[in-house]
Design an enzyme around this catalytic site. Structure first.
Site, PDB file in Angstrom:
ATOM      1  N   HIS A  75      38.394 -19.584   0.614  1.00 23.27           N
ATOM      2  CA  HIS A  75      37.565 -18.783  -0.302  1.00 23.27           C
ATOM      3  C   HIS A  75      36.091 -19.166  -0.174  1.00 23.27           C
ATOM      4  O   HIS A  75      35.225 -18.299  -0.050  1.00 23.27           O
ATOM      5  CB  HIS A  75      38.014 -18.943  -1.757  1.00 23.27           C
ATOM      6  CG  HIS A  75      36.992 -18.392  -2.710  1.00 23.27           C
ATOM      7  ND1 HIS A  75      36.902 -17.058  -3.011  1.00 23.27           N
ATOM      8  CD2 HIS A  75      35.964 -19.001  -3.370  1.00 23.27           C
ATOM      9  CE1 HIS A  75      35.871 -16.865  -3.833  1.00 23.27           C
ATOM     10  NE2 HIS A  75      35.293 -18.032  -4.063  1.00 23.27           N
ATOM     11  N   CYS A  89      41.206 -14.264  -2.849  1.00 25.64           N
ATOM     12  CA  CYS A  89      40.981 -13.449  -4.053  1.00 25.64           C
ATOM     13  C   CYS A  89      41.877 -12.210  -4.056  1.00 25.64           C
ATOM     14  O   CYS A  89      42.238 -11.707  -5.115  1.00 25.64           O
ATOM     15  CB  CYS A  89      39.504 -13.074  -4.177  1.00 25.64           C
ATOM     16  SG  CYS A  89      38.489 -14.480  -4.698  1.00 25.64           S
ATOM     17  N   CYS A 143      37.749 -11.805  -0.189  1.00 23.13           N
ATOM     18  CA  CYS A 143      38.480 -12.710   0.705  1.00 23.13           C
ATOM     19  C   CYS A 143      39.982 -12.609   0.462  1.00 23.13           C
ATOM     20  O   CYS A 143      40.427 -12.071  -0.546  1.00 23.13           O
ATOM     21  CB  CYS A 143      38.009 -14.156   0.538  1.00 23.13           C
ATOM     22  SG  CYS A 143      38.785 -15.063  -0.811  1.00 23.13           S
ATOM     23  N   CYS A 198      34.743 -10.719  -4.988  1.00 24.08           N
ATOM     24  CA  CYS A 198      34.993 -11.284  -3.655  1.00 24.08           C
ATOM     25  C   CYS A 198      36.111 -10.522  -2.936  1.00 24.08           C
ATOM     26  O   CYS A 198      37.083 -10.091  -3.542  1.00 24.08           O
ATOM     27  CB  CYS A 198      35.375 -12.759  -3.798  1.00 24.08           C
ATOM     28  SG  CYS A 198      35.763 -13.565  -2.232  1.00 24.08           S
ATOM     29  N   ASP A 232      23.882 -25.736   8.464  1.00 24.65           N
ATOM     30  CA  ASP A 232      25.242 -26.273   8.437  1.00 24.65           C
ATOM     31  C   ASP A 232      25.378 -27.064   7.160  1.00 24.65           C
ATOM     32  O   ASP A 232      24.397 -27.644   6.671  1.00 24.65           O
ATOM     33  CB  ASP A 232      25.515 -27.217   9.612  1.00 24.65           C
ATOM     34  CG  ASP A 232      24.929 -28.599   9.368  1.00 24.65           C
ATOM     35  OD1 ASP A 232      23.703 -28.755   9.501  1.00 24.65           O
ATOM     36  OD2 ASP A 232      25.693 -29.511   8.991  1.00 24.65           O
ATOM     37  N   ASP A 249      25.942 -32.179  16.539  1.00 18.55           N
ATOM     38  CA  ASP A 249      24.783 -32.984  16.156  1.00 18.55           C
ATOM     39  C   ASP A 249      24.808 -34.236  17.024  1.00 18.55           C
ATOM     40  O   ASP A 249      25.797 -34.550  17.681  1.00 18.55           O
ATOM     41  CB  ASP A 249      24.790 -33.300  14.661  1.00 18.55           C
ATOM     42  CG  ASP A 249      26.030 -34.074  14.254  1.00 18.55           C
ATOM     43  OD1 ASP A 249      26.819 -34.431  15.137  1.00 18.55           O
ATOM     44  OD2 ASP A 249      26.197 -34.315  13.053  1.00 18.55           O
TER      45      ASP A 249
END
Lengths: 395, 395
Positions: free
Chosen positions: A333, A307, A304, A302, A264, A91
């Site tokens: 996560h 998890c 991930c 989930c 974002d 940015d």
């Protein structure tokens, strides 16, 4: 940079695209994690890749102050310095200067301000913003804009739009590198007329992409969506559209439905550090005592690594004793949740099933079967309080 | 647990062994990283495995206070709770009670103290120490001992040795689980006669292994080595020997040369968090301004993922801006340094080249060619100031 739209939803303005950069191709709609000072806090480039991200955001303002854009340039630019092999967007620093720095003085020439770190005096103009971002060397850089705190009087917003257009043109004139894409940033507060004027001004200047800035600063969701409804149609379909600093999963769906390609937000990482975990059925606040002996994963749906490996009980303990690993695992996560959410959204668009995906999201958030563990009812995206001015955009 | 010695060095008392546990085999001499409250700070089990560790230490005292040994037991014990698939050793809590807790009152019955967290009152006896460690469920547990701050009068040390023996017997009598190895802890301060008496007392009680405690608490290296010279010969060759809370790489070599098989220390992780990086040629203090534009890795001879991926310049920046990732990457580098150091030491013993390894270590630490970057000369292990009482053993 090249951008192409592979599929456009027939019922909404959602679209599936590909953004080609020198550091890889990014499927859109895409969410960019935020690495304020290089890394997403506690997360290394290998983690980010594993989580499915191919594009991240770095903050020019923060890196300009520390370690300094010249140090980054001397070390070969952001990719080499940070070890991130994917694409990077910086940015321009405008938002941070207006929200973090002290004693801002704005003229058409640029902004004088004091560093929020040590009070040192600085001046950034469109020209220096380009110089800084060229030194940092991201794949996509942003024009220097004036972001106005809301609510604001119309004449203040009008002046900011005028100045943002003036600065956008000067950013284009000041560029030296041809290997970076430059996006313009639409301003205009919550004024439809000014949003459209700002968008048209910038489109006239022909940027490589267009961002919608100055939102997610405390306004209601309806206001945010109204601004997108007004702004996006004024932007060319052939260029990527980026909604800055957004947001909650519900915001992402609604903005994609209105034609946004890029996002974002610091929310997955910052909320992770405070123990707010995103799930398919709303949030889990891991510090709550109810999780002390809870052997289930954060989110049974989930996939991930957190998890797969840890119970809520262990994450509750780590959070409780302020272990650094708590921040890291919670962030992993949450980032996975966002990455997977966007992946499923893209799949839904590709299958012509975006409307069904959107409905299913809201249904799951309201499903009482999932809310046993969060009886207070403050579980869902749609019930969350609006982020504060400083709450969502800066890390 | 089983333990066998595969090879004994002919010139020193160094030996190569294997420790068999229900959670894997550990090649000795081995260094245990310290996970005070579960994880090594900022590091997950997968990282630790990748770094080559198969055995780690958890602190019974800290886990007893938070989340409580009963919570850990209810969640299936430490392995399941923390997700660490390797072997675990828990210390008994004695050292932490004497160094961290407030208002300790010691009788033959046990120790009353106040928690260093919230001031709550607690009482731990040999029997409760066994109950706590059985609930935590490590592969190796430690007898409850009395650790005396140095310097101390002979009669205080004598009393502590007497009590440590008394408590050691009560720990054995109180055990219920047969699937955990129990180690006794030799005390005796810096008094050779008391060290030998303590060792002989414990050997008479027939433990599965023997630790040397009460060292690395501020004494000189020569004093530490003198105590090892006196104590180790009194311990059976067929059982593992563990030097608690040690230490610097030079200490590890010297203790291995004196017949020690196991070590634990918070130094790689704690020093990592303060930017002290271990290298083959001494330390690198990454916060120093000289590293701002230094493109080289921490240690050109290191093969860790941090040295493979990041420059000193980036690590300097991360440390400087207090990024959480700095602690994580510095810890990973330091842990690798220790793991690799032990691996190379084991290889040297196996090849009958331990003496050469030891010499080469000291030569490299003194090689001026390596010290360009640390001209102040405070680069090496041998020049480090002795760790303080609280400095090396507790996380």
């Amino acid at each position: 940079m090249d951008f192409s739209v592979a599929y456009a939803d027939t019922q909404t303005s959602a679209r599936l695209g590909t953004l080609g950069t020198a550091h890889g191709r990014i499927e859109t709609p895409a969410f960019m994690p935020v690495g304020t000072l290089g890394p997403v806090k506690g997360i290394d480039p290998h983690d980010l890749e594993q989580l499915g991200f191919r594009l991240m955001l770095n903050n020019a303002y923060h890196l300009y102050l520390r370690p300094g854009h010249k140090v980054v340039a001397d070390m070969g630019g952001l990719h080499r310095f940070t070890g991130w092999p994917g694409a990077i967007l910086t940015d321009s620093g405008g938002f941070q200067i207006f929200s973090l720095a002290r004693l801002c003085k704005i003229t058409d020439e640029g902004v004088s301000f004091q560093s929020h770190i040590d009070g040192s005096a600085h001046f950034i103009s469109p020209e220096t913003a380009m110089e800084i971002q060229e030194a940092l060397g991201a794949d996509i850089i942003m024009a220097f804009d004036q972001c106005v705190a809301l609510p604001a009087e119309t004449r203040v917003l009008e002046d900011a739009v005028r100045r943002t257009t003036l600065w956008a043109g000067r950013c284009q004139a000041a560029r030296r590198r041809t290997d970076q894409a430059l996006f313009g940033i639409v301003q205009g507060g919550l004024d439809v007329r000014l949003r459209v004027r700002s968008a048209c001004d910038l489109v006239g200047l022909q940027f490589d992409g267009y961002a919608v800035g100055g939102l997610s600063v405390g306004e209601s969701k309806d206001e945010m969506y109204r601004m997108l409804d007004a702004t996006v149609p004024a932007l060319p379909a052939s260029k990527p559209r980026y909604l800055m600093g957004v947001g909650m999963p519900g915001n992402l769906i609604e903005a994609v439905a209105r034609g946004i390609d890029l996002f974002d937000c610091v929310m997955p990482s910052r909320h992770g550090r405070t123990g707010w975990l995103f799930t398919s059925f709303g949030r889990v606040l891991i510090k709550q005592a109810r999780y002390q002996r809870d052997e289930s994963p954060i989110d049974p749906l989930c996939q991930c690594m957190v998890c797969a490996s840890y119970s809520r009980a262990y994450l509750h303990h780590l959070y409780n004793v302020k272990e650094m690993l708590a921040s890291r695992l919670n962030t992993i996560h949450n980032l996975w949740h966002f990455s997977d959410f966007m992946r499923r959204m893209r799949a839904a668009i590709a299958e012509g099933a975006f409307a069904a995906f959107r409905e299913s999201f809201y249904r799951l958030q309201d499903d009482p079967a999932f809310h046993e563990a969060d009886a207070a009812g403050d579980a869902g995206d749609r019930r969350a309080t609006p982020p504060s001015r400083r709450g969502t955009h800066i890390c």
